[in-house]
Design a protein around this motif. Structure first.
Motif, mmCIF file in Angstrom:
data_model
loop_
_atom_site.group_PDB
_atom_site.id
_atom_site.type_symbol
_atom_site.label_atom_id
_atom_site.label_comp_id
_atom_site.label_asym_id
_atom_site.label_seq_id
_atom_site.Cartn_x
_atom_site.Cartn_y
_atom_site.Cartn_z
ATOM 1 N N LEU A 16 37.121 35.754 55.777
ATOM 2 C CA LEU A 16 37.738 35.042 54.652
ATOM 3 C C LEU A 16 37.333 35.674 53.322
ATOM 4 O O LEU A 16 38.173 35.879 52.442
ATOM 5 N N LEU A 17 36.052 35.989 53.202
ATOM 6 C CA LEU A 17 35.560 36.607 51.973
ATOM 7 C C LEU A 17 36.192 37.979 51.747
ATOM 8 O O LEU A 17 36.642 38.308 50.646
ATOM 9 N N LYS A 18 36.262 38.796 52.815
ATOM 10 C CA LYS A 18 36.845 40.133 52.684
ATOM 11 C C LYS A 18 38.335 40.068 52.363
ATOM 12 O O LYS A 18 38.838 40.875 51.582
ATOM 13 N N ALA A 19 39.045 39.094 52.946
ATOM 14 C CA ALA A 19 40.468 38.948 52.644
ATOM 15 C C ALA A 19 40.674 38.589 51.174
ATOM 16 O O ALA A 19 41.574 39.116 50.511
ATOM 17 N N ALA A 20 39.838 37.680 50.670
ATOM 18 C CA ALA A 20 39.952 37.288 49.258
ATOM 19 C C ALA A 20 39.633 38.462 48.345
ATOM 20 O O ALA A 20 40.346 38.709 47.360
ATOM 21 N N LEU A 21 38.590 39.218 48.673
ATOM 22 C CA LEU A 21 38.207 40.372 47.866
ATOM 23 C C LEU A 21 39.298 41.443 47.891
ATOM 24 O O LEU A 21 39.681 41.990 46.848
ATOM 25 N N ALA A 22 39.819 41.733 49.084
ATOM 26 C CA ALA A 22 40.885 42.731 49.206
ATOM 27 C C ALA A 22 42.135 42.293 48.454
ATOM 28 O O ALA A 22 42.792 43.102 47.793
ATOM 29 N N GLY A 23 42.465 41.004 48.548
ATOM 30 C CA GLY A 23 43.634 40.492 47.831
ATOM 31 C C GLY A 23 43.481 40.638 46.331
ATOM 32 O O GLY A 23 44.431 40.998 45.621
ATOM 33 N N LEU A 24 42.280 40.388 45.839
ATOM 34 C CA LEU A 24 42.005 40.525 44.411
ATOM 35 C C LEU A 24 42.106 41.984 43.970
ATOM 36 O O LEU A 24 42.762 42.294 42.971
ATOM 37 N N VAL A 25 41.485 42.883 44.736
ATOM 38 C CA VAL A 25 41.496 44.307 44.391
ATOM 39 C C VAL A 25 42.922 44.868 44.417
ATOM 40 O O VAL A 25 43.357 45.563 43.499
ATOM 41 N N SER A 26 43.656 44.545 45.482
ATOM 42 C CA SER A 26 45.012 45.078 45.630
ATOM 43 C C SER A 26 45.946 44.562 44.542
ATOM 44 O O SER A 26 46.698 45.327 43.933
ATOM 45 N N SER A 27 45.902 43.266 44.289
ATOM 46 C CA SER A 27 46.795 42.709 43.266
ATOM 47 C C SER A 27 46.429 43.221 41.877
ATOM 48 O O SER A 27 47.313 43.462 41.045
ATOM 49 N N LEU A 28 45.135 43.430 41.625
ATOM 50 C CA LEU A 28 44.717 43.991 40.339
ATOM 51 C C LEU A 28 45.217 45.428 40.192
ATOM 52 O O LEU A 28 45.690 45.825 39.119
ATOM 53 N N ALA A 29 45.150 46.206 41.271
ATOM 54 C CA ALA A 29 45.650 47.586 41.221
ATOM 55 C C ALA A 29 47.139 47.596 40.891
ATOM 56 O O ALA A 29 47.594 48.403 40.065
ATOM 57 N N TRP A 30 47.890 46.701 41.512
ATOM 58 C CA TRP A 30 49.330 46.660 41.231
ATOM 59 C C TRP A 30 49.612 46.153 39.812
ATOM 60 O O TRP A 30 50.573 46.582 39.173
ATOM 61 N N ARG A 31 48.784 45.260 39.315
ATOM 62 C CA ARG A 31 48.950 44.795 37.936
ATOM 63 C C ARG A 31 48.773 45.964 36.964
ATOM 64 O O ARG A 31 49.523 46.109 36.000
ATOM 65 N N LEU A 32 47.795 46.808 37.240
ATOM 66 C CA LEU A 32 47.573 48.002 36.405
ATOM 67 C C LEU A 32 48.751 48.949 36.481
ATOM 68 O O LEU A 32 49.160 49.554 35.487
ATOM 69 N N VAL A 33 49.324 49.109 37.697
ATOM 70 C CA VAL A 33 50.491 49.975 37.864
ATOM 71 C C VAL A 33 51.664 49.433 37.064
ATOM 72 O O VAL A 33 52.357 50.182 36.357
ATOM 73 N N ARG A 34 51.895 48.116 37.150
ATOM 74 C CA ARG A 34 53.022 47.522 36.400
ATOM 75 C C ARG A 34 52.829 47.680 34.897
ATOM 76 O O ARG A 34 53.780 47.948 34.165
ATOM 77 N N ALA A 35 51.584 47.535 34.443
ATOM 78 C CA ALA A 35 51.311 47.691 33.012
ATOM 79 C C ALA A 35 51.557 49.139 32.575
ATOM 80 O O ALA A 35 52.111 49.391 31.499
ATOM 81 N N ARG A 36 51.156 50.075 33.421
ATOM 82 C CA ARG A 36 51.342 51.501 33.092
ATOM 83 C C ARG A 36 52.820 51.873 33.064
ATOM 84 O O ARG A 36 53.239 52.704 32.244
ATOM 85 N N GLU A 37 53.621 51.264 33.959
ATOM 86 C CA GLU A 37 55.029 51.634 34.042
ATOM 87 C C GLU A 37 55.918 50.801 33.136
ATOM 88 O O GLU A 37 57.118 51.012 33.063
ATOM 89 N N ALA A 38 55.314 49.839 32.433
ATOM 90 C CA ALA A 38 56.116 48.977 31.543
ATOM 91 C C ALA A 38 56.640 49.762 30.342
ATOM 92 O O ALA A 38 56.031 50.697 29.876
#
Length: 197
Positions: free
Chosen positions: A175-197
């Motif tokens: 459960l902890l690893k899933a939450a951590l991975a979800g946070l890391v992955s979604s943050l990476a995509w947020r950075l990608v969206r900001a860069r491509e905006a």
């Protein structure tokens, strides 16, 4: 592109950076080495031959970043490099014996987990926590189910005992690893969206 726009759903993070076969091979090898590194974060479970490790976190994160093909290739490289003698498995273990021993099912389970997580990432399930966390939890569940079935057969344990030794102790960490991975992955995509905006 507007701030709310997202990269097309059939892309994974690696697609944003890979331009050549050499870069693709480097990412696959890097993911295998990442899994090997996370494998060294290992905590023994009393009464169980299976330690709690960071491997499954590396498997789901790298699979989401690479996609199904590269994700499976990375885990296959990891398994083969460990099998031929590099100290890549948990607690610096190596060799074919580890692949056919009690923990072998968990290691083999990395392959279908990487494929399924990578495939879901191609459909953008890794981009937001509400879909990423269940995705990464599901990837770890695949590994655990295969691992428990393998443990049941190889260690000659009844299924209830195998489940108690090879599944139950890993629920909180999963459960902890899933939450951590979800946070890391979604943050990476947020950075990608900001860069491509």
């Amino acid at each position: 592109m507007s701030a709310d726009a997202s990269p097309p759903p059939n892309r994974v993070l690696a697609d944003l950076f890979v331009r050549t076969r050499a870069q693709e091979a480097a990412l696959v090898l890097g993911a295998a080495l990442c899994t090997a590194l996370f494998a060294q974060v290992a905590i023994s479970v009393p009464g169980s031959p299976v330690p709690i490790t960071g491997q499954t976190l590396a498997v789901v994160l790298t699979a989401a970043a690479l996609g199904p093909g590269r994700g499976v290739a990375a885990q296959l490289a990891y398994l083969l490099l460990g099998a031929v003698g590099l100290p890549f498995y948990a607690k610096a273990a190596s060799g074919w014996g580890a692949l056919v021993g009690p923990t072998g099912g968990y290691l083999v389970g990395f392959l279908p987990a990487a494929f399924l997580v990578g495939l879901a990432a191609r459909h953008a399930y890794d981009r937001r926590p509400r879909t990423a966390v269940p995705l990464f939890l599901g990837g770890q569940l695949v590994i655990l189910v295969i691992g428990v079935c393998w443990l049941h057969v190889v260690a000659s344990l009844d299924f209830a005992t195998a489940f108690h030794k090879g599944f139950v102790p890993f629920i909180p960490g999963g459960l902890l690893k899933a939450a951590l991975a979800g946070l890391v992955s979604s943050l990476a995509w947020r950075l990608v969206r900001a860069r491509e905006a």
